[in-house]
Design an enzyme around this catalytic site. Sequence first.
Site, PDB file in Angstrom:
ATOM      1  N   ASN A 102      -2.816  -3.417   3.245  1.00 38.53           N
ATOM      2  CA  ASN A 102      -1.838  -3.618   4.224  1.00 38.53           C
ATOM      3  C   ASN A 102      -1.237  -4.290   4.924  1.00 38.53           C
ATOM      4  OD1 ASN A 102      -0.346  -2.313   6.329  1.00 38.53           O
ATOM      5  ND2 ASN A 102      -1.606  -0.749   6.471  1.00 38.53           N
ATOM      6  N   ARG A 160      -0.128  -1.023   0.745  1.00 39.62           N
ATOM      7  CA  ARG A 160       0.572  -0.205   1.396  1.00 39.62           C
ATOM      8  C   ARG A 160       1.782  -0.550   1.204  1.00 39.62           C
ATOM      9  NH1 ARG A 160       1.062  -0.299   7.611  1.00 39.62           N
ATOM     10  NH2 ARG A 160       2.098   2.317   7.959  1.00 39.62           N
ATOM     11  N   HIS A 207       4.241   7.415   7.894  1.00 41.91           N
ATOM     12  CA  HIS A 207       2.540   7.840   7.583  1.00 41.91           C
ATOM     13  C   HIS A 207       2.385   8.685   6.795  1.00 41.91           C
ATOM     14  CE1 HIS A 207       1.981   7.523  12.369  1.00 41.91           C
ATOM     15  NE2 HIS A 207       2.053   6.819  11.635  1.00 41.91           N
ATOM     16  N   ARG A 233       6.049   3.623  21.662  1.00 41.57           N
ATOM     17  CA  ARG A 233       7.676   3.842  21.212  1.00 41.57           C
ATOM     18  C   ARG A 233       8.085   5.145  22.191  1.00 41.57           C
ATOM     19  NH1 ARG A 233       5.944   4.247  15.192  1.00 41.57           N
ATOM     20  NH2 ARG A 233       4.532   2.065  14.725  1.00 41.57           N
ATOM     21  N   GLU A 267      -6.574   6.185   4.882  1.00 44.81           N
ATOM     22  CA  GLU A 267      -4.715   6.208   3.736  1.00 44.81           C
ATOM     23  C   GLU A 267      -5.396   5.391   2.791  1.00 44.81           C
ATOM     24  OE1 GLU A 267      -0.703   5.487   7.034  1.00 44.81           O
ATOM     25  OE2 GLU A 267      -3.392   5.254   8.386  1.00 44.81           O
TER      26      GLU A 267
END
Length: 398
Positions: A7, A91, A180, A241, A385
């Site tokens: 990743n 990823r 996601h 965010r 993940e």
Amino acid sequence: MKVLVINCGSSSLKYQLIDSETEEAVAVGLCERIGIDGRLNHTPKKTGKKIVIEKDMPDHEVAIGMVLDALVDPEYGVISDLSEIDAIGHRLVHGGEKFTKSVIIDDEVKKGVEEVSPLAPLHNPANLIGVNACEAKLPGVPNVGVFDTAFHQTMEPVAYMYGIPYEYYEKYKIRRYGFHGTSHSFVWGRTVDMLGLDPAHSKVIVCHLGNGASVSAIENGQVVDTSMGMTPMEGLVMGTRCGDIDPTIVEYLAHCLDKSLEEVMTILNKESGVYGLSGGVSSDFRDLDDAASKGNIKAELAIDVFAYRVTKYIGAYIAALNGVDAIAFTAGLGENNGVMREQIMSSFGYMNISIDPEKNKIRGEETLISTPDSGVKVVVIPTNEELAIARETVALVG
Ligand code: ADP
């Protein structure tokens, strides 16, 4: 098979070497501060002892080289030869409309990922650097790309179109994509399995509540809607965010602060969310809980605003799905913060949803936290993940 899962961010690189037979990570690690100075954290599973190596990492190729060296190191390595790595799963953040599922990476795929880079200028180029570095260091080993956006590509135009002139979708591909996806897909699968739901006749809402956070509505395994949009800025209030806001704020803030649009976007990306709302206490809910318990009103407000936004999305998605069989909580906050789960679910008494306070104390374990008579099943499902990426990789090259 042994799958190296990568990743790759702009200045960091997370990795896991996963044995696909046992589905266990034999080693996990993180390269930090690539291009600045460089630090490798490497933990072999069998000892559980973290090794920290500080060494110059001018670029991702050097970083990957250090990861490979660590994996075969006689002292703290986990394999005796690099030939034991059968495949690499990457990823990849943004697949645009081009990639609806995972792919074996070749030049054509790389071109496609590059083409959608304007939609994820921080992520896609970094992801590609990781792919190129792996190709250079492990020639002949297949690389697979697993996209954050792919699972959400089943959304219909009614969910993914913005209310702006249609030509901007045609010309610039401005639409909602969602992110996601690997986590939403994994958690959906575990939820259906755990509860014995029929995947082809199921309505599930997944709440991925981490630093980045998103909710998705999944009917019969197909995403109907998800809270993130063209970029991961939309939707929930997150760690730093802002989530959904009136777009006028961007222009107005630029005017008030005499700042450029880029500078305002940085504020909305990195200095907002619960961090900004709490007056800079923290983006981490453990710190916010601590501050709130000591009477910090802004920290308390930040927690409440976060919970309220998740509640609104769940409510909206129950309507979008015209009902719901199960609601799943995942990621750092969803897996570990029972108080937050309780706060969110307390608004759904009208649907006879009830949470068992004892079971809701669970942290990071697959658990049914609703009471037996609850109108909807509520579960905690730890996301994984990396394992999902390893599975996709094996499915394509195994
Ligand atoms: P990221 O999006 O960076 O992967 P995470 O999924 O790790 O984020 O989620 C980060 C959030 O999860 C933080 O707000 C943190 O408070 C919360 N969290 C993570 N682990 C725990 C824990 N063991 N107990 C309570 N909260 C936790």
